[in-house]
Design a protein around this motif. Structure first.
Motif, PDB file in Angstrom:
ATOM      1  N   ARG A 101       0.845  -1.199   0.000  1.00 51.48           N
ATOM      2  CA  ARG A 101       0.000   0.000   0.000  1.00 51.48           C
ATOM      3  C   ARG A 101       0.878   1.246   0.000  1.00 51.48           C
ATOM      4  NH1 ARG A 101      -4.834  -1.491   4.322  1.00 51.48           N
ATOM      5  NH2 ARG A 101      -5.347  -3.536   3.428  1.00 51.48           N
ATOM      6  N   GLN A 102       0.728   2.048  -1.018  1.00 49.39           N
ATOM      7  CA  GLN A 102       1.563   3.235  -1.111  1.00 49.39           C
ATOM      8  C   GLN A 102       1.250   4.215   0.011  1.00 49.39           C
ATOM      9  OE1 GLN A 102       1.543   4.993  -5.031  1.00 49.39           O
ATOM     10  NE2 GLN A 102       1.397   2.997  -6.009  1.00 49.39           N
ATOM     11  N   HIS A 103      -0.014   4.288   0.387  1.00 50.46           N
ATOM     12  CA  HIS A 103      -0.412   5.225   1.445  1.00 50.46           C
ATOM     13  C   HIS A 103      -1.118   4.450   2.545  1.00 50.46           C
ATOM     14  CE1 HIS A 103      -2.041   8.754   3.447  1.00 50.46           C
ATOM     15  NE2 HIS A 103      -3.207   8.130   3.477  1.00 50.46           N
ATOM     16  N   LEU A 104      -0.826   4.823   3.779  1.00 49.32           N
ATOM     17  CA  LEU A 104      -1.506   4.242   4.923  1.00 49.32           C
ATOM     18  C   LEU A 104      -2.283   5.335   5.641  1.00 49.32           C
ATOM     19  CD1 LEU A 104       1.326   1.952   6.382  1.00 49.32           C
ATOM     20  CD2 LEU A 104      -0.496   1.330   4.784  1.00 49.32           C
ATOM     21  N   SER A 105      -3.520   5.046   5.978  1.00 49.44           N
ATOM     22  CA  SER A 105      -4.351   6.022   6.671  1.00 49.44           C
ATOM     23  C   SER A 105      -3.844   6.238   8.088  1.00 49.44           C
ATOM     24  CB  SER A 105      -5.801   5.534   6.716  1.00 49.44           C
ATOM     25  OG  SER A 105      -5.903   4.397   7.567  1.00 49.44           O
ATOM     26  N   VAL A 106      -4.296   7.313   8.699  1.00 40.00           N
ATOM     27  CA  VAL A 106      -3.943   7.599  10.096  1.00 40.00           C
ATOM     28  C   VAL A 106      -4.362   6.434  10.994  1.00 40.00           C
ATOM     29  CG1 VAL A 106      -4.432   9.112  12.049  1.00 40.00           C
ATOM     30  CG2 VAL A 106      -4.046  10.091   9.787  1.00 40.00           C
ATOM     31  N   LYS A 107      -5.526   5.880  10.706  1.00 39.55           N
ATOM     32  CA  LYS A 107      -6.017   4.761  11.508  1.00 39.55           C
ATOM     33  C   LYS A 107      -5.104   3.544  11.376  1.00 39.55           C
ATOM     34  CE  LYS A 107     -10.271   2.104  12.335  1.00 39.55           C
ATOM     35  NZ  LYS A 107     -11.664   1.878  11.872  1.00 39.55           N
ATOM     36  N   THR A 108      -4.631   3.290  10.168  1.00 39.03           N
ATOM     37  CA  THR A 108      -3.742   2.151   9.937  1.00 39.03           C
ATOM     38  C   THR A 108      -2.384   2.380  10.595  1.00 39.03           C
ATOM     39  OG1 THR A 108      -4.853   1.693   7.839  1.00 39.03           O
ATOM     40  CG2 THR A 108      -2.691   0.697   8.166  1.00 39.03           C
ATOM     41  N   ILE A 109      -1.869   3.600  10.472  1.00 39.44           N
ATOM     42  CA  ILE A 109      -0.584   3.926  11.104  1.00 39.44           C
ATOM     43  C   ILE A 109      -0.680   3.741  12.619  1.00 39.44           C
ATOM     44  CG2 ILE A 109       0.984   5.845  11.606  1.00 39.44           C
ATOM     45  CD1 ILE A 109       0.428   6.827   8.734  1.00 39.44           C
ATOM     46  N   ALA A 110      -1.774   4.219  13.196  1.00 39.16           N
ATOM     47  CA  ALA A 110      -1.957   4.052  14.636  1.00 39.16           C
ATOM     48  C   ALA A 110      -2.065   2.574  15.009  1.00 39.16           C
ATOM     49  CB  ALA A 110      -3.196   4.813  15.093  1.00 39.16           C
TER      50      ALA A 110
ATOM     51  N   LEU B   7       7.834   5.379   7.162  1.00 43.64           N
ATOM     52  CA  LEU B   7       8.215   6.671   6.601  1.00 43.64           C
ATOM     53  C   LEU B   7       8.051   6.746   5.086  1.00 43.64           C
ATOM     54  CD1 LEU B   7      11.340   7.677   8.720  1.00 43.64           C
ATOM     55  CD2 LEU B   7       9.108   8.809   8.660  1.00 43.64           C
ATOM     56  N   HIS B   8       8.174   5.629   4.391  1.00 47.52           N
ATOM     57  CA  HIS B   8       8.035   5.729   2.935  1.00 47.52           C
ATOM     58  C   HIS B   8       6.576   5.716   2.489  1.00 47.52           C
ATOM     59  CE1 HIS B   8       7.099   1.556   1.427  1.00 47.52           C
ATOM     60  NE2 HIS B   8       7.517   1.238   2.640  1.00 47.52           N
ATOM     61  N   HIS B   9       5.648   5.644   3.446  1.00 46.00           N
ATOM     62  CA  HIS B   9       4.217   5.729   3.132  1.00 46.00           C
ATOM     63  C   HIS B   9       3.656   7.129   3.407  1.00 46.00           C
ATOM     64  CE1 HIS B   9       3.693   1.336   2.717  1.00 46.00           C
ATOM     65  NE2 HIS B   9       4.497   1.225   3.760  1.00 46.00           N
ATOM     66  N   GLY B  10       4.467   8.052   3.892  1.00 48.55           N
ATOM     67  CA  GLY B  10       3.938   9.260   4.506  1.00 48.55           C
ATOM     68  C   GLY B  10       3.966  10.534   3.705  1.00 48.55           C
ATOM     69  N   ASP B  11       3.938  10.460   2.365  1.00 46.92           N
ATOM     70  CA  ASP B  11       3.907  11.661   1.530  1.00 46.92           C
ATOM     71  C   ASP B  11       5.081  12.601   1.814  1.00 46.92           C
ATOM     72  OD1 ASP B  11       1.592  10.812   0.309  1.00 46.92           O
ATOM     73  OD2 ASP B  11       0.278  11.871   1.690  1.00 46.92           O
TER      74      ASP B  11
ATOM     75  N   PRO C 123       7.746  13.427   7.807  1.00 43.29           N
ATOM     76  CA  PRO C 123       7.990  12.508   8.929  1.00 43.29           C
ATOM     77  C   PRO C 123       6.936  12.585  10.020  1.00 43.29           C
ATOM     78  CG  PRO C 123       9.530  14.363   8.986  1.00 43.29           C
ATOM     79  CD  PRO C 123       8.804  14.444   7.680  1.00 43.29           C
ATOM     80  N   PHE C 124       6.190  13.692  10.088  1.00 43.56           N
ATOM     81  CA  PHE C 124       5.178  13.841  11.135  1.00 43.56           C
ATOM     82  C   PHE C 124       4.020  12.850  10.969  1.00 43.56           C
ATOM     83  CE2 PHE C 124       5.906  17.946  13.551  1.00 43.56           C
ATOM     84  CZ  PHE C 124       7.222  18.091  13.143  1.00 43.56           C
ATOM     85  N   THR C 125       3.893  12.232   9.797  1.00 37.40           N
ATOM     86  CA  THR C 125       2.777  11.314   9.590  1.00 37.40           C
ATOM     87  C   THR C 125       2.870  10.075  10.465  1.00 37.40           C
ATOM     88  OG1 THR C 125       3.941  10.259   7.737  1.00 37.40           O
ATOM     89  CG2 THR C 125       2.402  12.029   7.208  1.00 37.40           C
ATOM     90  N   ILE C 126       4.056   9.774  11.015  1.00 36.19           N
ATOM     91  CA  ILE C 126       4.175   8.559  11.833  1.00 36.19           C
ATOM     92  C   ILE C 126       3.874   8.817  13.307  1.00 36.19           C
ATOM     93  CG2 ILE C 126       5.811   7.483  10.250  1.00 36.19           C
ATOM     94  CD1 ILE C 126       7.325   8.512  13.363  1.00 36.19           C
ATOM     95  N   LEU C 127       3.570  10.052  13.672  1.00 34.90           N
ATOM     96  CA  LEU C 127       3.307  10.360  15.080  1.00 34.90           C
ATOM     97  C   LEU C 127       2.156   9.545  15.679  1.00 34.90           C
ATOM     98  CD1 LEU C 127       3.890  14.225  15.028  1.00 34.90           C
ATOM     99  CD2 LEU C 127       5.385  12.476  16.028  1.00 34.90           C
ATOM    100  N   PRO C 128       1.081   9.254  14.924  1.00 38.80           N
ATOM    101  CA  PRO C 128       0.031   8.406  15.514  1.00 38.80           C
ATOM    102  C   PRO C 128       0.529   7.026  15.921  1.00 38.80           C
ATOM    103  CG  PRO C 128      -0.810   9.562  13.582  1.00 38.80           C
ATOM    104  CD  PRO C 128       0.664   9.802  13.609  1.00 38.80           C
ATOM    105  N   ALA C 129       1.529   6.479  15.220  1.00 37.06           N
ATOM    106  CA  ALA C 129       2.082   5.181  15.605  1.00 37.06           C
ATOM    107  C   ALA C 129       2.810   5.284  16.941  1.00 37.06           C
ATOM    108  CB  ALA C 129       3.034   4.675  14.517  1.00 37.06           C
ATOM    109  N   ILE C 130       3.542   6.361  17.138  1.00 35.11           N
ATOM    110  CA  ILE C 130       4.260   6.560  18.397  1.00 35.11           C
ATOM    111  C   ILE C 130       3.265   6.725  19.547  1.00 35.11           C
ATOM    112  CG2 ILE C 130       5.843   8.102  19.621  1.00 35.11           C
ATOM    113  CD1 ILE C 130       7.107   8.746  16.891  1.00 35.11           C
ATOM    114  N   GLU C 131       2.233   7.489  19.310  1.00 35.54           N
ATOM    115  CA  GLU C 131       1.210   7.692  20.345  1.00 35.54           C
ATOM    116  C   GLU C 131       0.531   6.378  20.709  1.00 35.54           C
ATOM    117  OE1 GLU C 131      -2.411  10.859  21.202  1.00 35.54           O
ATOM    118  OE2 GLU C 131      -1.938  10.319  19.138  1.00 35.54           O
ATOM    119  N   ALA C 132       0.212   5.565  19.705  1.00 34.01           N
ATOM    120  CA  ALA C 132      -0.463   4.295  19.964  1.00 34.01           C
ATOM    121  C   ALA C 132       0.463   3.317  20.680  1.00 34.01           C
ATOM    122  CB  ALA C 132      -0.962   3.697  18.643  1.00 34.01           C
ATOM    123  N   PHE C 133       1.735   3.275  20.301  1.00 35.77           N
ATOM    124  CA  PHE C 133       2.714   2.424  20.985  1.00 35.77           C
ATOM    125  C   PHE C 133       2.812   2.820  22.457  1.00 35.77           C
ATOM    126  CE2 PHE C 133       6.890   1.339  22.553  1.00 35.77           C
ATOM    127  CZ  PHE C 133       7.197   0.126  21.962  1.00 35.77           C
ATOM    128  N   HIS C 134       2.918   4.100  22.700  1.00 33.02           N
ATOM    129  CA  HIS C 134       3.082   4.635  24.055  1.00 33.02           C
ATOM    130  C   HIS C 134       1.891   4.274  24.946  1.00 33.02           C
ATOM    131  CE1 HIS C 134       4.448   7.472  27.133  1.00 33.02           C
ATOM    132  NE2 HIS C 134       3.259   8.026  27.137  1.00 33.02           N
TER     133      HIS C 134
END
Length: 968
Positions: free
Chosen positions: A126-135, A252-256, A259-270
């Motif tokens: 998937r070239q793009h991942l939604s915020v929900k998927t990243i989280a 990171l290669h899905h985020g247009d 780099p800020f697009t991966i922040l939901p993943a960090i929040e969900a991990f935390h």
């Protein structure tokens, strides 16, 4: 240690061919079937498909210790007991009961294992991942880290090049093998920066067992979100935070490119596995080092394993990962991470003296350039530079003028852009009398770069652009010393930056604004007056809306942008983001039409009352509507909305026919008043519609020529027969018919035309029984079809009543019912009718001005020509993407219907929602329609340009490249 992982990094994959794999499977497992080789950097992996199921044969060099493979198998069992809902591989034993086998093939000693194959799609596709998927990806990493925190096994104590504890050593060891000297030097600089930032935190980083390779390649999904984990080949002991590091780097290669697009993943991990202070500080340097390991390892191995297609295929996105990871300073990302995790303490204000000693704050005039600025109401800010003229105008009145810090400037917006522009001002522009003295607010060293004079102090740097100065590069000056003076044109840009040695951007994108504002705080204390713009209050306003605005009144999108301005087919939110409006059929002229605004202003200053008074506008407008209507319809009611128009049309039918039974179409929508809602059967708008209709409503099967029981243009007869059956049942019960209401083009289903001759036959049957025929033209009429002004023209019929609204007022509450004098008089026998605003002077002037502009600007022609062009381009998408089932409609009333299977027509409801959300990110406002919410409702302003039509189709094609394959 270095020798071990360098030796392993130089190992090619086993020289194993498909016949060898088949022999292992046959001899050791008694299995045969179809083999497909899967990619791997240093192993050989084969997927086996048999009648009993699918499996993965994994073959590795014997250099990997047996205990390391046994640790992976132990981890499968450990995690299976702790990760509910996560699919994991299972070990298939050999015929002799072993989990790991050994074989010598082609002179190589190899180890092999057989695992169950996890069905699903790897997220890497998937070239793009939604915020929900990243989280969800971040949550999976957090759950995995938590579940492995108590896992122990001798096999995880290993020396591995992917171990983040050795990342710097791996990079430095592999760099000399890369042939390009400039490239090596660049990678070394990046390594030095990340390693220096990481060094203070290394002793404090917690360690445990980690999967160490939770990437988009190694997670699979049967739906939208990752639910399966594969490839435990890098399982080892390491930094606990490495699980998140690896995942974030992969994202990171899905985020247009942001780099800020991966922040939901960090929040969900935390949320599952909280990060401590050392881990927060170390996270981004480790992500950069992970990206450097990926690049250097791939380039190193590609140098000797030249036939490894897996490495070549991954190389491009690994380079992209590194590029995105290093687009912003390390310190900026740490701030962004801390802000996301709510673990951020704002730094102290920057202290200093007066930058402009002679400036009197009371004489400064601040100009506003945001989306709600009145100064932009009457200027062409989209096509002409207006910032300096507005600044100069303000300065001419007071002597000094300034822009505002922290303002999202509408003047910096970009039309038809796939990403938000850099609209957030990180500094202030002043317009001063030439020669105004500039003093150093603090001691520091002068740095000259480009057109900027920078004073580097101990707390921060001061960036000035436009200052005339004779200071030399490297000069040291004290607080209060002369820096220079305002140049000849008096323009001076003032900005602060806490990060030494860089030249920060003057503007930031909205998503990065909060972090950049920390590094580049307001210069208000140095310039002597409050220059800060108030921040948008989208969240607070949404909370008020939820508290006081009835929840039945829904809004578009889960996280809607706050839209406060429009222009033609464009809309703008409070952060200066421009959106192409492809759904707003209310504003047929386009947003913010100046001629309409002038007409409303002029009439409102003179008179606005109700239609029981006698005035010119209501008479003229009524006559113009009657002249536009089909022959015989010469009497007009003016109302406030489409719902009111349809409600009134039903009352007229009842009065004229002397009966209440009404026929309507399934899947239709006609409004929210009691009468209009009663004949609305669309379950998209009301899930209980089919079970809550009053007894006088008789829905008939939708003549949907695409997905109905009868399809294609030859379906007229069968659909008419279905209506005839309903009417004859009423006849048999002795019940009279009041009328029939439908849209002449099936609007709510996406603009599907009715089958040829359908209305002619239905109207004849209804009229034969004394019923009244109502054409609901609220959505599809008034020129929107391009080839016809009224939808009924396509069917070649004249109804008894036409109801219209929406575009009539270009957003002003205005609707109408046009009928015959006899039907209108029938209502008067039951009482008078009155609509307070429907025929007011302002409403009537609005209606006439809209008609004038439609004619004068050739919008009917544009609707036809641009609509035909747009439809042709949309239809072409169907040749490329199987998700596109059909393109309905004409003119600028179009619908793209998405299906998972073109034979079964299974609606692609989830995909359509994802497409609409993604289009919003790309700058296009679009929403689904239809009972299955699988049709794009394309109803833009009629001024839509060909350039905008192209942008819409290009963005839809881009999105379909990401989401468009039907789910398997």
């Amino acid at each position: 240690m270095t020798t071990v992982f360098l030796t392993r990094s130089s190992l090619p994959r086993p020289a194993l061919i498909e016949a060898d794999a088949a022999a292992i499977l046959r001899d050791h497992y008694g299995l045969t079937g179809t083999l497909d080789e899967l990619g791997s950097q240093q192993d050989r992996n084969f997927r086996l498909t048999t009648a009993e199921g699918r499996f993965v044969l994994k073959v590795s060099q014997a250099d990997y210790a047996m205990s390391e493979l046994e640790a992976q198998h132990a981890a499968f069992a450990h995690l299976a007991a702790r990760l509910d809902g996560v699919r994991l591989p299972r070990v298939i034993l050999t015929k002799s009961g072993e989990g790991i086998g050994t074989a010598e093939i082609g002179g190589e000693l190899l180890r092999f294992r057989l695992l169950t194959y996890l069905e699903g799609e790897p997220l890497t596709r998937r070239q793009h991942l939604s915020v929900k998927t990243i989280a969800a990806f971040g949550e999976l990493a957090g759950r995995l880290a938590l579940a492995l925190s108590d896992f122990t096994h001798p096999g995880i104590e290993r020396e591995l090049q992917w171990d983040m504890r050795h990342a710097e050593a791996v990079i430095r060891a592999l760099l000399p093998s890369l042939p390009d000297a400039d490239h090596r030097a660049h990678l070394e600089t990046l390594t030095n920066e990340a390693a220096a930032a990481l060094q203070p935190h290394l002793p404090l980083l917690r360690q445990q067992a980690v999967h160490n390779d939770l990437t988009d390649d190694n997670t699979v999904t049967l739906g939208a979100l990752p639910d399966g984990v594969i490839d435990f080949g890098d399982l080892s002991r390491g930094y606990a935070i490495a699980e998140l590091v690896v995942t974030c780097a992969a994202l990171l290669h899905h985020g247009d490119g942001d780099p800020f697009t991966i922040l939901p993943a960090i929040e969900a991990f935390h949320a599952f596995r909280p990060l401590d202070e050392a881990e927060i500080a170390a996270l981004w340097p480790l992500i950069v080092l992970r990206a450097l390991v990926l690049v250097t390892s791939a380039e190193h191995q590609a140098g000797f394993d030249t036939e490894n297609a897996y490495i070549a295929a991954n190389a491009e996105h690994e380079r992209r990962i590194l590029e995105v990871a290093t687009t912003v300073p390390l310190a900026l990302m740490e701030i962004a991470i801390r802000q996301t995790l709510k673990r951020f303490t704002p730094p102290s204000p920057i202290s200093g003296g007066k930058l402009l000693p002679t400036l009197e704050p009371a004489t400064v005039s601040l100009i506003e350039l945001d989306v709600e600025s009145a100064a932009l109401d009457d200027v062409n800010w989209l096509e002409t530079p207006v910032e300096f003229p507005l600044l100069a105008k303000a300065a001419a009145e007071t002597g000094f003028a300034a822009t505002r810090y922290g303002e999202y400037r509408l003047t910096r917006t970009r039309l038809l852009s796939t990403a938000p522009g850099e609209t957030f001002a990180l500094g202030v522009e002043l317009l001063l009398p030439p020669g105004t003295k500039i003093a150093a607010p603090f001691a520091g060293t002068v740095r000259l770069t480009g057109n900027a004079l920078i004073l580097d102090g101990t707390e921060a740097s001061l960036i000035l652009r436009g200052a005339a100065s004779e200071l030399r590069n490297g000069a040291t000056i004290y607080a209060g010393a002369a820096l220079g003076e305002a140049g000849q044109n008096g323009r001076l840009w003032v900005q602060l930056c806490r990060l030494p040695g860089i030249v920060p951007p003057a503007f930031a994108t909205p998503v990065q604004a909060g972090a950049w504002a920390t590094l580049c705080p307001s210069p208000k204390t140095l310039i002597g007056f409050d220059c800060d713009a108030p921040l948008p209050e989208n969240a607070r306003l949404m909370e008020i809306r939820k508290r006081h605005f009835a929840q039945a009144q829904k809004n578009y999108y889960a996280r809607p942008p706050q839209i406060e301005r429009g222009h033609r087919e464009h809309m703008f939110d409070v952060e200066g983001r421009a959106y192409l409006d492809m759904v707003n059929n209310v504003t047929i002229l386009g947003h913010g039409h100046p001629r309409l605004a002038d007409a409303v202003r002029r009439q409102w200053t003179r008179l606005n009352t109700n239609s029981r008074f006698h005035y010119e506008a209501v008479a003229e407008f009524s006559q113009r509507l009657a002249d536009l209507a089909p022959e015989g319809l010469d009497t007009v009611f003016l109302v406030n909305s489409g719902s009111e128009a349809n409600d009134l049309a039903i009352r007229l039918a009842w009065a004229a026919a002397g009966a209440r039974n009404m026929l309507c179409l399934l899947e239709g929508y006609h409004g929210w008043t009691v009468g209009a809602d009663a004949v609305s059967t669309s379950i998209a708008d009301n899930p209980a519609a089919l079970t809550t209709r009053p007894q006088w409503v008789h829905p008939v099967v939708s003549p949907n020529t695409y997905r109905g029981p009868y399809r294609g243009p030859e379906s007229t007869g069968p659909y008419v027969a279905l209506v005839k059956d309903v009417i004859e049942r009423l006849d048999a019960k002795g019940e009279r018919l009041g009328g029939f209401i439908c849209e002449p083009v099936y609007g709510n289903a996406g603009g599907i035309p009715l089958p040829p001759g359908y209305l002619k036959e239905i109207y004849a049957m209804v009229r034969a029984r004394g019923g009244v025929c109502i054409a609901d033209e609220v959505q599809v009429g008034y020129g929107r079809l391009g080839h016809y002004f009224w939808g009924v023209e396509q069917q070649g019929v004249i109804p008894d009543i036409i109801s219209i609204a929406k575009g009539m007022g270009n957003g002003h509450p205005l609707g109408a019912v046009i009928t015959t004098r006899a039907i209108a008089d029938a209502l008067e026998n039951e009482g008078y009718f009155f609509s307070s605003a429907g025929g007011s002077p302002v409403s009537a002037v609005v209606g006439m001005t809209v008609l004038d502009i439609l004619e004068d600007e050739g919008l009917h022609r544009n609707t036809r020509e641009t609509g035909d062009y747009l439809k042709a381009r949309l239809e072409a998408l169907g040749q490329r993407f199987p998700l596109v089932g059909a393109v309905h409609g004409m003119g600028l009333y179009l619908g793209v219907e998405f299906v998972r299977d073109r034979e079964t027509l299974e609606p692609a409801t989830e995909e359509t929602a994802a497409i609409c959300d993604r289009l919003l990110e790309l700058g296009v406002i679009m929403q689904p329609t239809g009972d299955y919410l699988n049709v794009l409702k394309i109803k833009p302003p009629l001024c839509l340009s060909r350039e905008s039509a192209d942008f819409f189709v290009d963005m839809l094609a881009h999105t379909l490249m990401e989401y468009g394959t039907p789910r398997r």
